[in-house]
Every structure is written in structure tokens, then in C-alpha cells.
Scaffold this active site. Structure first.
Site, PDB file in Angstrom:
ATOM      1  N   THR A 191     -18.971  75.748  17.120  1.00 16.31           N
ATOM      2  CA  THR A 191     -19.450  76.425  15.912  1.00 16.31           C
ATOM      3  C   THR A 191     -20.881  76.009  15.603  1.00 16.31           C
ATOM      4  OG1 THR A 191     -17.222  76.309  14.983  1.00 16.31           O
ATOM      5  CG2 THR A 191     -18.984  76.804  13.434  1.00 16.31           C
ATOM      6  N   ARG A 219      -5.678  84.395  15.165  1.00 16.64           N
ATOM      7  CA  ARG A 219      -5.985  83.150  14.454  1.00 16.64           C
ATOM      8  C   ARG A 219      -7.420  83.191  13.902  1.00 16.64           C
ATOM      9  NH1 ARG A 219     -10.082  78.927  14.877  1.00 16.64           N
ATOM     10  NH2 ARG A 219      -9.169  77.003  14.116  1.00 16.64           N
ATOM     11  N   GLY A 221     -10.260  80.684  11.808  1.00 17.02           N
ATOM     12  CA  GLY A 221     -10.535  79.304  11.425  1.00 17.02           C
ATOM     13  C   GLY A 221     -11.239  79.198  10.089  1.00 17.02           C
ATOM     14  N   THR A 242     -17.814  71.815  10.874  1.00 16.26           N
ATOM     15  CA  THR A 242     -17.529  72.141  12.267  1.00 16.26           C
ATOM     16  C   THR A 242     -16.284  71.368  12.670  1.00 16.26           C
ATOM     17  OG1 THR A 242     -18.394  72.041  14.527  1.00 16.26           O
ATOM     18  CG2 THR A 242     -19.091  70.299  13.055  1.00 16.26           C
ATOM     19  N   GLY A 245     -10.644  74.043  12.415  1.00 12.59           N
ATOM     20  CA  GLY A 245     -10.722  74.807  11.183  1.00 12.59           C
ATOM     21  C   GLY A 245      -9.533  74.654  10.259  1.00 12.59           C
TER      22      GLY A 245
HETATM   23  N1  GLY Z   1     -14.497  75.492  13.196  1.00 11.99           N
HETATM   24  C1  GLY Z   1     -14.208  76.566  14.011  1.00 11.99           C
HETATM   25  C2  GLY Z   1     -12.810  76.949  14.059  1.00 11.99           C
HETATM   26  O1  GLY Z   1     -11.918  76.176  13.774  1.00 11.99           O
HETATM   27  O2  GLY Z   1     -12.552  78.082  14.410  1.00 11.99           O
END
Ligand code: GLY
Length: 334
Positions: A191, A219, A221, A242, A245
């Protein structure tokens, strides 16, 4: 005592501090308050991970030309979205377990305006689509096919659904075992979250990702969830996250960091407290997951903190552009 006096750190007499103090023209300022010095930078751009370096370069260039922090963060993270070698951001990122790349992104400015897209396919720059949601619709978030149709209506080109060579190779290797383990950050990047403050004190942030590798189809995040992956408030500051998530969503991570700053914590203290709470709420997974927070307050102070070592962030201000290692709650040996 000033409410934020706990935020400043003890004055040190390092050469760098003295140089900064000696030159009143530098936009990096150091304030002396009762023998205490706090370094602040305005403008300041922070981004997660080393891929933030070229993104910050672009953001800085845009900010220098336009003084528009929103344009700066949008254009900055577009660099990462376009990077053919990046496996955690953009259409070249790793796919879900069905081999499909779906993207999440959010953008926010300090007056509360925000927009996001989630579970979107075939759009090269989801951050710009998120901005269109913010500016052209009465909504905050569009998802999936609705986000894609909105993109088409706004004139965004649709990209071919084809894995990048690196993603294809990694996916084929993963298919051999098809182990469904939501472990994130195995490559020390995941990310891009970018937050910035202009010289006028206006704040903005952008967050964009291809999300967890080999996730379940559908899914989503933290990155497109306002308050989880990103939060910005001109009265206080900005934060981004980051890492895994789900763990960030459980504590409304970026909103929590900003609220802790509102209550008087420094950016560093706020990031550390958010990680502490996250480790409590995600105790059973904590050994196998990573999360990092970045924060800036409205004075231009910054902070960063992670669950485990390895999280770094790119910082760009008028004096320097550097990659810094964040401190972490746990050490290398646990
Ligand atoms: N931080 C990115 C995710 O979990 O998708």
C-alpha cells in the site's frame, strides 16, 4: 503549561539543530520553548515505504508549482499506481485467490471532503476515481461494478484484465499450495499511504492498494475506509496506515491517531498508542502481521510507528528527502 507541551522533545544541542536555528530563511522551523525544541516542516510530504520516494518527488514537484496539497497527493500516488514492478499497488499488483486484481483507494482533505473506491477492476488510477467520487457525487464511497461504471461515465479508460509478468509468476507459485494465510508485508511493502501539509497549513492524504495478496474475492481492506486507512482534519492533522487492513479497521486506526493528536498527543505518541491498541485487539495474529502508521499534525510535526521492525517511510521537505526506519513495538527477535 501549554496543552501540547508534552509533545516537544528536550532541546538538544546537535549541530543540525543549531544550523536550523541559525538560518531564519529555512522553511523548516525549530521552536524554542523553555529550553525545549520541536522540529516542524511546512510543507511536508510523508509516504509509506520506499516506493514513497518517487511518489513524494512527484508530489513535491506538484506542490511547488501549484501550492495545492490535494493535487500533490493525488499525483504523487499515481506514480506508484503506474509502477510496473510494484506488487502491492495498482493493476500490476498481486491478485486475489481467483487470479483477479481488485483495487482500493481513498483521498481526503482537511475540511472533511473525502472519496473512495473499493473492489474496483480495470482502472489504472483508482486514486483519481476516488477523487471523482469526492468531487462529482454526493457520496463518499463506490464499490465494485458501480465504481467501474462510474469510471466509464467519467471517461476513465478500462485496462485489459491481464496479470503483470511478476504477478503472474508469483500467483502461479502460490497456486501450488494455495495456502490461505492473510499474512501481509512479506516483501516489506504494502500500500502507499501519503499525507502532506502545504505551507498554508492545509492537509491532504491519499491511500491506494491492490490489497492483501490472494485474498478472498470481494475482500476489502482498510485503505478505502475513511478513518481506517486514511483520515485528515485541518484542525488537528492527518494519518495513514499500511499493513493488514482487517486489524486497522478493528481500531479505526487513522481516525484514532488523529483523535489522539486532538487530545494533545504528538504524532509519534499517537502512532504508538494506536499500535498498542491494535496489538491488544489482534493479539492472536500479532506475530504474523505487520501494520505501520504515519502521522503529521497541523504544526508540521511527524511520527511513525509499526508493530514489527521493517516499516520505513519516505519524507520530503524543503531541507531533505529521506527514507527513515520507523520504530516498532516488537523487536527483531520478538
Ligand atoms: N492495507 C492494505 C490492505 O489490507 O488491503
Amino acid at each position: 503549561m501549554k496543552p501540547n507541551s508534552r509533545r516537544v522533545f528536550l532541546r538538544n544541542t546537535s549541530i543540525s539543530s543549531l544550523v536550523l536555528l541559525a538560518n531564519p530563511l529555512k522553511s523548516c522551523s525549530s521552536k524554542i520553548e523553555n529550553k525545549i525544541v520541536s522540529e516542524t516542516y511546512k510543507p511536508l510530504i510523508l509516504s509509506t515505504w520506499a516506493h514513497g520516494i518517487p511518489a513524494n518527488d512527484k508530489a513535491w514537484d506538484v506542490l511547488s508549482k501549484t501550492d495545492n496539497i490535494l493535487d500533490a497527493v493525488e499525483q504523487g500516488v499515481r506514480v506508484t499506481e503506474s509502477d510496473p514492478d510494484n506488487l502491492s499497488v495498482g493493476l500490476q499488483g498481486l491478485p486475489d485467490r481467483d487470479g483477479i486484481v481488485t483495487l482500493d483507494a481513498s483521498i481526503m482533505i482537511g475540511d472533511g471532503s473525502c472519496g473512495s473506491v473499493s473492489f474496483v477492476r480495470q482502472i489504472k488510477h483508482p486514486i483519481s476515481l476516488a477523487r471523482q467520487v469526492m468531487e462529482k457525487t454526493p457520496h463518499v464511497m463506490l464499490s465494485g461494478e458501480g465504481a467501474r461504471l462510474f469510471a466509464i461515465a467519467q471517461g476513465f479508460p478500462l485496462e485489459e484484465e491481464k496479470l503483470s509478468p511478476k504477478a503472474e509468476k508469483a500467483y502461479r507459485e502460490w497456486l501450488v499450495q494455495s495456502a490461505y494465510k492473510p499474512i501481509i508485508n512479506i516483501e516489506n511493502h504494502d500500500t502507499i499511504g501519503m499525507i502532506g501539509i502545504g505551507k498554508d497549513g492545509k492537509l491532504a492524504g491519499a491511500c491506494t492498494t491492490s490489497g492483501l495478496a490472494y485474498k478472498m474475492h470481494g475482500r476489502v481492506g482498510d485503505s478505502p475506509i475513511i478513518g481506517a486507512g486514511l483520515y485528515v482534519d485541518d484542525e488537528v492533522g492527518a494519518a495513514t496506515a499500511t499493513g493488514l487492513g482487517e486489524s486497522v479497521i478493528r481500531i479505526c486506526g487513522s481516525f484514532l491517531v488523529v483523535e489522539l493528536m486532538r487530545q494533545g498527543r504528538s504524532p509519534q505518541e499517537a502512532c504508538e498508542e494506536a499500535v498498542r491498541r491494535l496489538t491488544v485487539k489482534n493479539a492472536s495474529q500479532i506475530a504474523d502481521m505487520q501494520v505501520g502508521f504515519l502521522a503529521i499534525n497541523k504544526e508540521g510535526e511527524f511520527g511513525a510507528y509499526a508493530v514489527h521492525p521493517g516499516f520505513n517511510f519516505a519524507m520530503h521537505h524543503s531541507e531533505a528527502k529521506v527514507l527513515k526506519d520507523a520504530k516498532s513495538k516488537f523487536s527483531d527477535n520478538g
